[in-house]
Write an enzyme that holds these catalytic residues in place. Structure first.
Site, PDB file in Angstrom:
ATOM      1  N   ARG A 120       1.061  -1.273  -0.141  1.00 11.98           N
ATOM      2  CA  ARG A 120      -0.174   0.391  -0.358  1.00 11.98           C
ATOM      3  C   ARG A 120       0.576   1.072  -0.242  1.00 11.98           C
ATOM      4  NH1 ARG A 120      -4.772   0.295   3.820  1.00 11.98           N
ATOM      5  NH2 ARG A 120      -3.109   0.428   5.690  1.00 11.98           N
ATOM      6  N   LYS A 148      -2.626   6.579   1.553  1.00  9.90           N
ATOM      7  CA  LYS A 148      -3.049   6.759   2.733  1.00  9.90           C
ATOM      8  C   LYS A 148      -1.661   8.126   3.033  1.00  9.90           C
ATOM      9  CE  LYS A 148      -2.218   4.050   6.871  1.00  9.90           C
ATOM     10  NZ  LYS A 148      -3.583   4.837   7.702  1.00  9.90           N
ATOM     11  N   GLU A 151     -16.609   5.865   4.113  1.00 10.38           N
ATOM     12  CA  GLU A 151     -15.631   5.215   5.634  1.00 10.38           C
ATOM     13  C   GLU A 151     -15.129   6.488   6.911  1.00 10.38           C
ATOM     14  OE1 GLU A 151     -11.157   4.404   5.278  1.00 10.38           O
ATOM     15  OE2 GLU A 151     -11.465   5.761   2.921  1.00 10.38           O
TER      16      GLU A 151
HETATM   17  N1  PLP Z   1      -9.546   4.104   6.057  1.00  6.10           N
HETATM   18  C1  PLP Z   1      -8.423   5.064   6.807  1.00  6.10           C
HETATM   19  C2  PLP Z   1      -8.804   6.020   6.545  1.00  6.10           C
HETATM   20  C3  PLP Z   1      -7.585   4.860   8.111  1.00  6.10           C
HETATM   21  O1  PLP Z   1      -6.483   5.650   8.141  1.00  6.10           O
HETATM   22  C4  PLP Z   1      -6.877   3.169   8.004  1.00  6.10           C
HETATM   23  C5  PLP Z   1      -5.706   3.633   9.178  1.00  6.10           C
HETATM   24  O2  PLP Z   1      -5.050   2.969   8.460  1.00  6.10           O
HETATM   25  C6  PLP Z   1      -7.829   2.736   8.146  1.00  6.10           C
HETATM   26  C7  PLP Z   1      -8.931   2.833   7.137  1.00  6.10           C
HETATM   27  C8  PLP Z   1      -7.883   0.982   8.306  1.00  6.10           C
HETATM   28  O3  PLP Z   1      -6.827   0.411   7.677  1.00  6.10           O
HETATM   29  P1  PLP Z   1      -5.883  -0.870   8.006  1.00  6.10           P
HETATM   30  O4  PLP Z   1      -7.044  -1.466   8.028  1.00  6.10           O
HETATM   31  O5  PLP Z   1      -5.179  -1.417   6.957  1.00  6.10           O
HETATM   32  O6  PLP Z   1      -4.819  -0.228   9.168  1.00  6.10           O
HETATM   33  C1  COI Z   2      -4.342   3.728  11.652  1.00  6.86           C
HETATM   34  O1  COI Z   2      -4.701   1.960  12.076  1.00  6.86           O
HETATM   35  O2  COI Z   2      -3.199   2.695  11.410  1.00  6.86           O
HETATM   36  C2  COI Z   2      -4.341   4.303  11.111  1.00  6.86           C
HETATM   37  O3  COI Z   2      -3.515   4.755  10.188  1.00  6.86           O
HETATM   38  C3  COI Z   2      -5.525   5.403  11.652  1.00  6.86           C
HETATM   39  C4  COI Z   2      -4.977   6.496  12.027  1.00  6.86           C
HETATM   40  C5  COI Z   2      -5.956   7.731  12.249  1.00  6.86           C
HETATM   41  C6  COI Z   2      -4.659   5.985  13.360  1.00  6.86           C
END
Ligand code: PLP
Ligand code: COI
Length: 341
Positions: A82, A184, A220
């Site tokens: 990612r 991200k 989201e």
């Molecule tokens: N959506 C957003 C906007 C996020 O910042 C995060 C955090 O990383 C997620 C979803 C969840 O992603 P992940 O499960 O890869 O941490």
């Molecule tokens: C994560 O879940 O790792 C994120 O980056 C979300 C952040 C808002 C702490």
């Protein structure tokens, strides 16, 4: 190895400086050899691309102590992939995912004394990030960058742990169609700060963002994807090109189907459909699965049948299975668990 003297059970989600971080610099068109350093401060030029035009991206994953005392991380290869995708979209040099995983392992190993013990409720949050360190004044990509991985021990993202949240449908948008919602990028979070401060001031825990073009479909929150459970126990998650492809959500959908035998669907979810669901949760590395008890749509309260005291039964099963895999209590699908030591 002796653990640091930290009250692990009292940790919130905030930054505590640990001893080591990994740093690699991109100069003259190549990534220099990276390595560990004790220096937590970064010195960059006042005109650095990250300071002027927010050219930056980041990742988030966690290290866990298993019941038998091993330190592991969860699917770091997907975070590496990612970050590659984020770099491409932001005109930043790709840091190869294999080297990303090595840097994560090296950083966690060096900070093993900060990995919270099994059963403490805390974990070591790992934050890989990249930013433009070279100066730019015209709007263009910089030519020097830094990749960095640091860690911080954390407790639950939401105060109150697993108490169901109250969220509101936001009038602010998070991501445009064809924008940067699917990567991200730091800029996605900068622009969400006003919306989250406003939500907190109004007494809500989080914002539910809708699709920016029509405001009719669920996207989201600022830091987590949604999962919903229908009244006939299907696990449903929004499909959209402008949400972050959460690794937790992708893992949960697999767990729902393959471990719990539930039907799963990734599809568009309309705002009108919100009254139909039995359970709702926010899922992400930081959020794990945080149950939602109430969604407020401009004064109209949508109360999830799962209530305001506990997680709904399907959410709980998903939570227990996912954390069971992450903490080594349940057998993981091949390649999901990366041993650190
Ligand atoms: N959506 C957003 C906007 C996020 O910042 C995060 C955090 O990383 C997620 C979803 C969840 O992603 P992940 O499960 O890869 O941490
Ligand atoms: C994560 O879940 O790792 C994120 O980056 C979300 C952040 C808002 C702490």
């Amino acid at each position: 190895m002796e653990k640091k003297n930290i009250d692990w059970g009292e940790l919130g989600f905030s930054y505590i400086q640990t001893d080591w971080r990994y740093v690699a610099n991109y100069v003259n068109g190549v990534w220099e050899e990276g390595g560990l350093t004790a220096e937590a401060d970064v010195v960059i030029n006042e005109c650095a691309g990250v300071l002027q035009y927010s050219q930056s991206c980041f990742e988030g994953l966690k290290a866990y102590t298993t019941e038998d005392g091993r330190i592991v991380t969860f699917r770091p290869d997907l975070n590496g992939q990612r970050m590659e995708d984020s770099c491409k979209r932001l005109e930043m040099p790709v840091y190869p995912k294999e080297k990303f995983v090595e840097a994560v392992i090296e950083t966690v190993r060096a900070n093993a004394a900060y990995v919270p013990p099994f059963g403490s409720g805390a974990t070591l949050y790992i934050r890989p990030c990249m930013f433009a360190s070279g100066p730019v004044i015209g709007v263009k990509p910089a030519d020097a960058f830094q990749f960095r991985v640091f860690t911080t021990p954390v407790g639950p993202y939401f105060k109150g742990g697993v108490k169901p949240l109250t969220i509101r449908i936001s009038d602010f948008d998070r991501a445009a169609p064809n924008g940067t919602g699917h990567i991200k990028a730091g800029l996605n979070y900068a622009m969400s700060l006003h919306a989250i401060v406003d939500a907190h001031n109004q007494g809500y825990d989080e914002n539910m963002y809708l699709d920016a073009a029509t405001h009719t479909k669920v996207e989201e929150t600022g830091g987590a994807n949604f999962i919903f459970v229908t009244k006939d126990n299907q696990v449903v998650t929004p499909k959209s090109g402008s949400i972050l492809p959460s690794i937790t959500r992708r893992s949960l959908m697999y767990v729902a189907k393959e471990y719990l035998g539930l039907e799963t669907q990734e599809r568009e979810i309309s705002r009108e459909e919100l009254t139909e669901f039995a359970e709702c949760g926010l899922c992400g590395t930081a959020a794990v699965i945080s149950p939602v008890g109430k969604i407020v749509d401009h004064g109209r309260e949508i109360c999830l049948p799962s209530g305001m005291t506990d997680m709904g039964p399907v959410t709980k099963k998903l939570y227990d299975t996912l954390t069971g895999i992450q903490m080594g209590r349940l057998e993981a699908p091949a390649g999901w668990i990366q041993e650190i030591g």
